[in-house]
Design a protein around this motif. Structure first.
Motif, PDB file in Angstrom:
ATOM      1  N   ALA A 433      58.927 -37.414  -4.658  1.00  0.00           N
ATOM      2  CA  ALA A 433      59.926 -38.043  -3.794  1.00  0.00           C
ATOM      3  C   ALA A 433      59.709 -39.552  -3.734  1.00  0.00           C
ATOM      4  N   ALA A 434      60.734 -40.296  -4.140  1.00  0.00           N
ATOM      5  CA  ALA A 434      60.662 -41.754  -4.100  1.00  0.00           C
ATOM      6  C   ALA A 434      61.029 -42.269  -2.719  1.00  0.00           C
ATOM      7  N   TYR A 435      60.319 -43.300  -2.294  1.00  0.00           N
ATOM      8  CA  TYR A 435      60.576 -43.937  -1.000  1.00  0.00           C
ATOM      9  C   TYR A 435      60.585 -45.443  -1.192  1.00  0.00           C
ATOM     10  N   ARG A 436      61.068 -46.166  -0.205  1.00  0.00           N
ATOM     11  CA  ARG A 436      61.114 -47.625  -0.259  1.00  0.00           C
ATOM     12  C   ARG A 436      60.658 -48.198   1.080  1.00  0.00           C
ATOM     13  N   ALA A 437      60.024 -49.360   1.002  1.00  0.00           N
ATOM     14  CA  ALA A 437      59.661 -50.161   2.177  1.00  0.00           C
ATOM     15  C   ALA A 437      58.818 -49.369   3.173  1.00  0.00           C
ATOM     16  N   LEU A 438      57.743 -48.751   2.683  1.00  0.00           N
ATOM     17  CA  LEU A 438      56.823 -48.034   3.571  1.00  0.00           C
ATOM     18  C   LEU A 438      56.129 -49.031   4.490  1.00  0.00           C
ATOM     19  N   PRO A 439      56.248 -48.895   5.813  1.00  0.00           N
ATOM     20  CA  PRO A 439      55.664 -49.902   6.714  1.00  0.00           C
ATOM     21  C   PRO A 439      54.143 -50.006   6.583  1.00  0.00           C
ATOM     22  N   GLY A 440      53.460 -48.884   6.394  1.00  0.00           N
ATOM     23  CA  GLY A 440      52.001 -48.910   6.372  1.00  0.00           C
ATOM     24  C   GLY A 440      51.431 -48.711   4.986  1.00  0.00           C
ATOM     25  N   ALA A 441      51.956 -49.420   3.999  1.00  0.00           N
ATOM     26  CA  ALA A 441      51.494 -49.270   2.623  1.00  0.00           C
ATOM     27  C   ALA A 441      50.006 -49.577   2.512  1.00  0.00           C
ATOM     28  N   GLY A 442      49.344 -48.928   1.531  1.00  0.00           N
ATOM     29  CA  GLY A 442      47.925 -49.187   1.315  1.00  0.00           C
ATOM     30  C   GLY A 442      47.206 -47.971   0.772  1.00  0.00           C
ATOM     31  N   SER A 443      45.899 -47.934   0.990  1.00  0.00           N
ATOM     32  CA  SER A 443      45.044 -46.861   0.485  1.00  0.00           C
ATOM     33  C   SER A 443      44.901 -45.764   1.530  1.00  0.00           C
ATOM     34  N   PHE A 444      45.029 -44.534   1.092  1.00  0.00           N
ATOM     35  CA  PHE A 444      44.939 -43.367   1.965  1.00  0.00           C
ATOM     36  C   PHE A 444      43.991 -42.342   1.355  1.00  0.00           C
ATOM     37  N   THR A 445      43.641 -41.339   2.159  1.00  0.00           N
ATOM     38  CA  THR A 445      42.909 -40.170   1.693  1.00  0.00           C
ATOM     39  C   THR A 445      43.761 -38.941   1.957  1.00  0.00           C
ATOM     40  N   ASP A 446      43.916 -38.092   0.943  1.00  0.00           N
ATOM     41  CA  ASP A 446      44.609 -36.820   1.130  1.00  0.00           C
ATOM     42  C   ASP A 446      43.702 -35.922   1.956  1.00  0.00           C
ATOM     43  N   TRP A 447      44.155 -35.563   3.162  1.00  0.00           N
ATOM     44  CA  TRP A 447      43.287 -34.841   4.095  1.00  0.00           C
ATOM     45  C   TRP A 447      42.804 -33.510   3.534  1.00  0.00           C
ATOM     46  N   PHE A 448      43.640 -32.817   2.816  1.00  0.00           N
ATOM     47  CA  PHE A 448      43.291 -31.480   2.352  1.00  0.00           C
ATOM     48  C   PHE A 448      42.515 -31.496   1.034  1.00  0.00           C
ATOM     49  N   SER A 449      42.858 -32.382   0.106  1.00  0.00           N
ATOM     50  CA  SER A 449      42.129 -32.433  -1.175  1.00  0.00           C
ATOM     51  C   SER A 449      40.995 -33.434  -1.164  1.00  0.00           C
ATOM     52  N   LYS A 450      41.020 -34.355  -0.197  1.00  0.00           N
ATOM     53  CA  LYS A 450      40.044 -35.447  -0.056  1.00  0.00           C
ATOM     54  C   LYS A 450      40.152 -36.485  -1.172  1.00  0.00           C
ATOM     55  N   ALA A 451      41.202 -36.440  -1.974  1.00  0.00           N
ATOM     56  CA  ALA A 451      41.396 -37.415  -3.045  1.00  0.00           C
ATOM     57  C   ALA A 451      41.906 -38.734  -2.466  1.00  0.00           C
ATOM     58  N   SER A 452      41.548 -39.820  -3.106  1.00  0.00           N
ATOM     59  CA  SER A 452      42.063 -41.134  -2.728  1.00  0.00           C
ATOM     60  C   SER A 452      43.480 -41.290  -3.263  1.00  0.00           C
ATOM     61  N   VAL A 453      44.351 -41.862  -2.449  1.00  0.00           N
ATOM     62  CA  VAL A 453      45.761 -42.006  -2.804  1.00  0.00           C
ATOM     63  C   VAL A 453      46.212 -43.412  -2.422  1.00  0.00           C
ATOM     64  N   SER A 454      46.921 -44.063  -3.332  1.00  0.00           N
ATOM     65  CA  SER A 454      47.495 -45.366  -3.035  1.00  0.00           C
ATOM     66  C   SER A 454      48.986 -45.206  -2.806  1.00  0.00           C
ATOM     67  N   LEU A 455      49.450 -45.689  -1.678  1.00  0.00           N
ATOM     68  CA  LEU A 455      50.878 -45.670  -1.373  1.00  0.00           C
ATOM     69  C   LEU A 455      51.362 -47.116  -1.287  1.00  0.00           C
ATOM     70  N   PRO A 456      51.995 -47.632  -2.363  1.00  0.00           N
ATOM     71  CA  PRO A 456      52.551 -48.989  -2.308  1.00  0.00           C
ATOM     72  C   PRO A 456      53.773 -49.035  -1.401  1.00  0.00           C
ATOM     73  N   SER A 457      54.286 -50.203  -1.174  1.00  0.00           N
ATOM     74  CA  SER A 457      55.458 -50.337  -0.309  1.00  0.00           C
ATOM     75  C   SER A 457      56.628 -49.521  -0.845  1.00  0.00           C
ATOM     76  N   ASP A 458      56.844 -49.571  -2.171  1.00  0.00           N
ATOM     77  CA  ASP A 458      57.853 -48.738  -2.832  1.00  0.00           C
ATOM     78  C   ASP A 458      57.126 -47.844  -3.819  1.00  0.00           C
ATOM     79  N   GLY A 459      57.375 -46.539  -3.734  1.00  0.00           N
ATOM     80  CA  GLY A 459      56.649 -45.648  -4.628  1.00  0.00           C
ATOM     81  C   GLY A 459      57.141 -44.226  -4.545  1.00  0.00           C
ATOM     82  N   LYS A 460      56.278 -43.302  -4.993  1.00  0.00           N
ATOM     83  CA  LYS A 460      56.614 -41.881  -4.975  1.00  0.00           C
ATOM     84  C   LYS A 460      55.451 -41.087  -4.389  1.00  0.00           C
TER      85      LYS A 460
END
Length: 473
Positions: A433-460
């Motif tokens: 799912a593509a999204y645009r202008a995510l207010p809190g863009a940045g680095s995240f952790t997937d709570w269930f898999s514990k993998a690191s995830v990057s969510l840019p301002s515009d992304g999927k």
């Protein structure tokens, strides 16, 4: 409530409320103030939620069906497992003796009370109840007792000793109980109480106080609470809070004005909406409409009970798998992470309970079913560890994130300091799912898999079919 034919989930017209009580928090166990607006009646109640409830999750115990013995002692043996699951509060379905007159089925309804201050001998003794509550408290688990204020069994002593406690017909016969909206029911095993009688009110409060002072419970889940005048609940809360300053009250009702006296109300509207979205009968945009009006209707401080199952839904409408299919899992994630929510787990959900438990006879849960304990434990750890997901006003804001995922994908963000992104897919195929202008863009952790995830301002964001992802930081 106990029968699908009379489960009308509409708001209750309650009339004008008395002024809300403002109990003081105890020094030894401080509670946390959370203003709740009583919408439409010009009253603002500064109800104080117990501090322990801030990020709590609740588990409903069906004592009869919990073990082969169906006893309080049997429930006590499960407490270490419930603690390990992450449960903070257990709600015990009624433990009092069940009436025999007009009884439904061989064992009767839990909600047909023959004596408010005694224990159903089928469940054990008062000593067994004391041991269960003490053991729960040692585990750090609070105990709510299911309370039935709207009606009693037809062989309750009050029927003969205090006839004026009941609503009667012109010929003096006692009517059977009415539902939350005052409608006739098929609850022929229970007699309607008369809250116009001040002596009944005093007797009911005294009976509830018994379980606080003698039984050491932490509060009540109040059955058909909307069928009882709100001014009684204000009176009861003020009186009972003198015995238990950190009292917790859950109403089986959805009218926002109940929050003048109750910490939490049922989220039936969301529950039915989740069923419809899970079945493809409504698009996910229906969630936006629901959540957009919650603050204005209930106020930010209100706790809401969100769930995919409970004793009524399971017995009369089917398990979450019967109603939601594979979407039972993303729907529970929604129930646990939505703003205001205190999520509920019902007896047996953690072992994939798929059958409808019989209501008036013995029907023990099969604890050998597929364990979902890792799933629920992970959700509860998420709830406990993320400030944005705290209950009521203690949690963060909630805003939908627009994507091109279609009407089966729902993504939202909770923010209180750090961000929590919840992505749900109720469709049959994986999506990116593509999204645009995510207010809190940045680095995240997937709570269930514990993998690191990057969510840019515009992304999927990739979400599996009938799946969920929760990204935290």
């Amino acid at each position: 409530m106990r029968d699908a034919r009379v489960m009308r989930r509409t708001l209750v017209a309650l009339g004008v409320l008395a002024a809300g009580c403002k109990p003081a928090a105890p020094a030894a166990a401080p509670a946390v103030a959370s203003p709740v607006a009583a919408v439409g009646v010009g009253i603002v109640d500064t109800l104080t939620h117990p501090a322990w409830s801030r990020n709590a999750v609740i588990y409903e115990v069906n004592v009869r069906q919990f073990t082969p013995e169906g006893t309080l002692a049997g429930v006590q043996a499960h407490l270490p497992r419930l603690k390990a699951l992450g449960v903070d509060v257990i709600w015990l379905m009624p433990v009092q003796p069940i009436g025999k007159k007009n009884r439904k089925g061989p064992l009767g309804s839990y909600y047909s009370i023959a004596d408010y201050t005694a224990i159903n001998p089928e469940f054990g003794t008062m000593a067994d109840f004391d041991a269960l509550v003490a053991a729960a408290h040692r585990e750090g688990i609070k105990v709510l007792l299911d309370w039935v204020p709207n009606h009693t069994a037809f062989d309750h002593p009050w029927i003969t000793e205090h006839r004026a406690y009941y609503v009667t017909r012109a010929d003096g016969t006692v009517i059977n109980a009415r539902d939350n909206e005052g409608h006739d029911t098929d609850w022929t095993d229970v007699a309607e109480l008369n809250y116009d009688n001040p002596e009944l009110r005093t007797a009911m409060i005294d009976a509830m106080r018994f379980w606080l002072d003698r039984g050491h419970v932490d509060g009540f889940r109040c059955d058909v609470a909307g069928g009882v005048p709100i001014d009684f609940w204000l009176q009861a809360r003020a009186a009972l809070q003198k015995s238990r300053p950190d009292l917790f009250m859950l109403a089986e009702a959805e009218d926002p004005r109940m929050h003048a006296a109750f910490d939490m109300t049922y989220g039936w509207e969301l529950h039915h909406l989740m069923n419809e979205v899970a079945q493809g009968k409504k698009p996910v945009t229906a969630f936006d409409a629901y959540f957009s009006r919650q603050d204005s209707v209930y106020g930010r401080g209100a706790y809401r009970l969100y769930f995919t199952s409970n004793h009524d839904e399971n017995s009369w409408n089917g398990s979450e798998f019967e109603r939601m299919g594979a979407n039972a899992f993303p729907m529970y994630v929604l129930a646990a992470t939505a703003r205001g929510s205190m999520p509920l787990v019902y007896t047996g959900q953690e072992v994939s309970l798929k059958k409808r438990l019989r209501f008036f006879e013995k029907d023990t849960v099969d604890w050998k079913g597929q364990s979902l304990a890792p799933f629920y434990r992970a959700v509860f750890d998420l709830k406990h560890g993320q400030p944005a997901l705290a209950n009521g006003a203690f949690g963060g804001t909630q805003a939908a994130i627009r994507t091109d995922g279609g009407e089966r994908v729902y993504v939202f963000e909770r923010v209180r300091g750090d961000n929590v992104v919840v992505a749900l897919n109720f469709g049959d195929t994986p999506v990116s799912a593509a999204y645009r202008a995510l207010p809190g863009a940045g680095s995240f952790t997937d709570w269930f898999s514990k993998a690191s995830v990057s969510l840019p301002s515009d992304g999927k964001i990739d979400i599996p079919a009938h799946g969920y992802r929760v990204l935290v930081r």
